[in-house]
Design a protein around this motif. Structure first.
Motif, mmCIF file in Angstrom:
data_model
loop_
_atom_site.group_PDB
_atom_site.id
_atom_site.type_symbol
_atom_site.label_atom_id
_atom_site.label_comp_id
_atom_site.label_asym_id
_atom_site.label_seq_id
_atom_site.Cartn_x
_atom_site.Cartn_y
_atom_site.Cartn_z
ATOM 1 N N TRP A 241 0.802 -1.060 -0.229
ATOM 2 C CA TRP A 241 -0.047 0.002 -0.086
ATOM 3 C C TRP A 241 0.877 1.233 0.033
ATOM 4 C CZ3 TRP A 241 -0.792 3.896 3.712
ATOM 5 C CH2 TRP A 241 -1.831 4.715 3.221
ATOM 6 N N LYS A 242 1.991 1.161 0.838
ATOM 7 C CA LYS A 242 2.901 2.273 0.827
ATOM 8 C C LYS A 242 3.393 2.699 -0.687
ATOM 9 C CE LYS A 242 4.169 1.764 5.672
ATOM 10 N NZ LYS A 242 5.081 1.397 6.702
ATOM 11 N N LYS A 243 4.133 1.490 -1.175
ATOM 12 C CA LYS A 243 4.616 1.575 -2.252
ATOM 13 C C LYS A 243 3.653 2.279 -3.430
ATOM 14 C CE LYS A 243 8.471 -1.227 -2.279
ATOM 15 N NZ LYS A 243 9.616 -0.694 -2.739
ATOM 16 N N SER A 244 2.308 1.737 -3.423
ATOM 17 C CA SER A 244 1.280 2.110 -4.209
ATOM 18 C C SER A 244 0.909 3.513 -4.258
ATOM 19 C CB SER A 244 -0.066 1.262 -4.433
ATOM 20 O OG SER A 244 -0.690 1.480 -3.198
ATOM 21 N N ILE A 245 0.858 4.180 -3.022
ATOM 22 C CA ILE A 245 0.734 5.644 -2.592
ATOM 23 C C ILE A 245 2.047 6.384 -3.217
ATOM 24 C CG2 ILE A 245 0.862 7.289 -0.662
ATOM 25 C CD1 ILE A 245 -1.696 6.023 -1.028
ATOM 26 N N LEU A 246 3.273 6.060 -2.967
ATOM 27 C CA LEU A 246 4.290 6.650 -3.697
ATOM 28 C C LEU A 246 3.913 6.502 -5.237
ATOM 29 C CD1 LEU A 246 6.982 7.667 -3.690
ATOM 30 C CD2 LEU A 246 7.811 5.355 -3.702
ATOM 31 N N LEU A 247 3.772 5.268 -5.857
ATOM 32 C CA LEU A 247 3.548 5.187 -7.169
ATOM 33 C C LEU A 247 2.478 6.240 -7.675
ATOM 34 C CD1 LEU A 247 3.706 3.789 -10.059
ATOM 35 C CD2 LEU A 247 1.804 2.470 -9.182
ATOM 36 N N ALA A 248 1.165 6.550 -7.024
ATOM 37 C CA ALA A 248 0.413 7.499 -7.280
ATOM 38 C C ALA A 248 1.023 9.048 -7.248
ATOM 39 C CB ALA A 248 -0.700 7.350 -6.355
ATOM 40 N N LYS A 249 1.878 9.255 -6.244
ATOM 41 C CA LYS A 249 2.445 10.524 -6.222
ATOM 42 C C LYS A 249 3.398 10.740 -7.405
ATOM 43 C CE LYS A 249 5.338 13.051 -3.013
ATOM 44 N NZ LYS A 249 6.313 13.230 -1.753
ATOM 45 N N LEU A 250 4.119 9.892 -7.510
ATOM 46 C CA LEU A 250 5.235 10.148 -8.926
ATOM 47 C C LEU A 250 4.315 9.904 -10.093
ATOM 48 C CD1 LEU A 250 7.876 7.460 -7.589
ATOM 49 C CD2 LEU A 250 7.890 10.055 -7.688
ATOM 50 N N THR A 251 3.412 9.505 -10.188
ATOM 51 C CA THR A 251 2.377 9.244 -11.484
ATOM 52 C C THR A 251 1.834 10.701 -11.631
ATOM 53 O OG1 THR A 251 2.186 7.019 -11.238
ATOM 54 C CG2 THR A 251 0.748 8.417 -12.861
ATOM 55 N N TYR A 252 1.283 11.268 -10.617
ATOM 56 C CA TYR A 252 0.473 12.492 -10.555
ATOM 57 C C TYR A 252 1.386 13.710 -10.927
ATOM 58 C CZ TYR A 252 -4.625 11.878 -9.209
ATOM 59 O OH TYR A 252 -5.745 11.502 -9.152
ATOM 60 N N GLN A 253 2.692 13.435 -10.550
ATOM 61 C CA GLN A 253 3.909 14.528 -10.986
ATOM 62 C C GLN A 253 4.162 14.483 -12.207
ATOM 63 O OE1 GLN A 253 6.861 13.696 -8.030
ATOM 64 N NE2 GLN A 253 5.931 14.798 -6.501
ATOM 65 N N LEU A 254 4.136 13.237 -12.700
ATOM 66 C CA LEU A 254 4.600 13.004 -14.237
ATOM 67 C C LEU A 254 3.486 13.506 -15.082
ATOM 68 C CD1 LEU A 254 6.617 11.284 -16.228
ATOM 69 C CD2 LEU A 254 4.862 9.586 -15.957
ATOM 70 N N VAL A 255 2.108 13.083 -15.074
ATOM 71 C CA VAL A 255 1.097 13.552 -15.816
ATOM 72 C C VAL A 255 0.944 14.968 -15.833
ATOM 73 C CG1 VAL A 255 -0.007 11.105 -15.767
ATOM 74 C CG2 VAL A 255 -0.861 12.989 -14.399
ATOM 75 N N SER A 256 1.561 15.790 -14.998
ATOM 76 C CA SER A 256 1.332 17.242 -14.907
ATOM 77 C C SER A 256 2.182 17.915 -16.123
ATOM 78 C CB SER A 256 1.841 17.649 -13.658
ATOM 79 O OG SER A 256 3.281 17.730 -13.494
ATOM 80 N N GLU A 257 2.909 16.997 -16.508
ATOM 81 C CA GLU A 257 3.934 17.388 -17.722
ATOM 82 C C GLU A 257 3.255 16.912 -19.153
ATOM 83 O OE1 GLU A 257 8.038 16.121 -17.615
ATOM 84 O OE2 GLU A 257 7.754 15.851 -15.510
ATOM 85 N N LEU A 258 2.198 16.192 -19.155
ATOM 86 C CA LEU A 258 1.632 15.949 -20.332
ATOM 87 C C LEU A 258 0.752 17.355 -21.029
ATOM 88 C CD1 LEU A 258 -0.379 12.647 -19.312
ATOM 89 C CD2 LEU A 258 1.483 13.022 -21.159
ATOM 90 N N PRO A 259 0.690 17.228 -22.275
ATOM 91 C CA PRO A 259 0.145 18.431 -22.796
ATOM 92 C C PRO A 259 -1.550 18.598 -22.677
ATOM 93 C CG PRO A 259 0.761 16.926 -24.573
ATOM 94 C CD PRO A 259 1.142 16.235 -23.307
ATOM 95 N N SER A 260 -1.817 19.843 -22.321
ATOM 96 C CA SER A 260 -3.206 20.148 -21.843
ATOM 97 C C SER A 260 -4.146 19.449 -22.610
ATOM 98 C CB SER A 260 -3.478 21.682 -21.896
ATOM 99 O OG SER A 260 -3.448 22.122 -22.999
ATOM 100 N N SER A 261 -3.756 19.091 -24.024
ATOM 101 C CA SER A 261 -4.756 18.430 -25.003
ATOM 102 C C SER A 261 -5.265 16.882 -24.339
ATOM 103 C CB SER A 261 -4.269 18.270 -26.214
ATOM 104 O OG SER A 261 -3.134 17.672 -26.425
ATOM 105 N N GLU A 262 -4.464 16.637 -23.516
ATOM 106 C CA GLU A 262 -4.505 15.182 -22.939
ATOM 107 C C GLU A 262 -5.395 15.122 -21.542
ATOM 108 O OE1 GLU A 262 -4.257 12.020 -24.246
ATOM 109 O OE2 GLU A 262 -3.397 12.853 -26.102
ATOM 110 N N LYS A 263 -5.754 16.438 -21.162
ATOM 111 C CA LYS A 263 -6.452 16.381 -19.653
ATOM 112 C C LYS A 263 -7.480 15.446 -19.854
ATOM 113 C CE LYS A 263 -8.510 19.722 -16.814
ATOM 114 N NZ LYS A 263 -9.086 21.017 -16.486
ATOM 115 N N PHE A 264 -8.573 15.382 -20.710
ATOM 116 C CA PHE A 264 -9.706 14.357 -20.613
ATOM 117 C C PHE A 264 -9.461 13.183 -21.308
ATOM 118 C CE2 PHE A 264 -11.255 18.635 -20.556
ATOM 119 C CZ PHE A 264 -11.795 18.663 -19.280
#
Length: 115
Positions: free
Chosen positions: A10-33
């Motif tokens: 569970w702890k590792k999956s929380i870390l995965l979520a945090k890192l993934t959210y940081q990563l997708v903030s770099e995606l183009p806004s056209s990918e928001k939806f």
């Protein structure tokens, strides 16, 4: 019942979520939806299902929710590969997150076998 806060998976999956959210903030806004939304749903499903299973009354129910979490991990892995294949974010930024996702998949499988 298991104390979810004590589960390494569970702890590792929380870390995965945090890192993934940081990563997708770099995606183009056209990918928001598109990919951004789908990835966020997949990654939050992993720790959420582990937590829900930990709070259930039986090992059988817990295994079911671990199985759902594992499906979400494979879904996330596929979406992260798509980010690379579509040249949306550099592979060197995405690959460590994919590796953590695979580690969680392996932990999940081993945990299910243990229950």
């Amino acid at each position: 019942m298991h104390k979810v806060e004590e589960l390494i998976i569970w702890k590792k999956s929380i870390l995965l979520a945090k890192l993934t959210y940081q990563l997708v903030s770099e995606l183009p806004s056209s990918e928001k939806f598109g990919l951004t939304s789908q990835i966020k749903r997949s990654v939050t499903s992993i720790p959420s299902n582990i937590a829900e299973g930990a709070g259930r009354n039986s090992q059988k129910e817990f295994k079911h929710f671990l199985s759902v979490a594992n499906g979400s991990a494979y879904e996330l892995q596929t979406q992260l590969i798509l980010i690379i294949e579509l040249n949306l974010i550099d592979k060197n930024k995405v690959q460590p997150i994919i590796e953590l996702c695979i580690e969680i998949q392996k932990m999940n499988y081993a945990f299910q076998q243990k229950l």
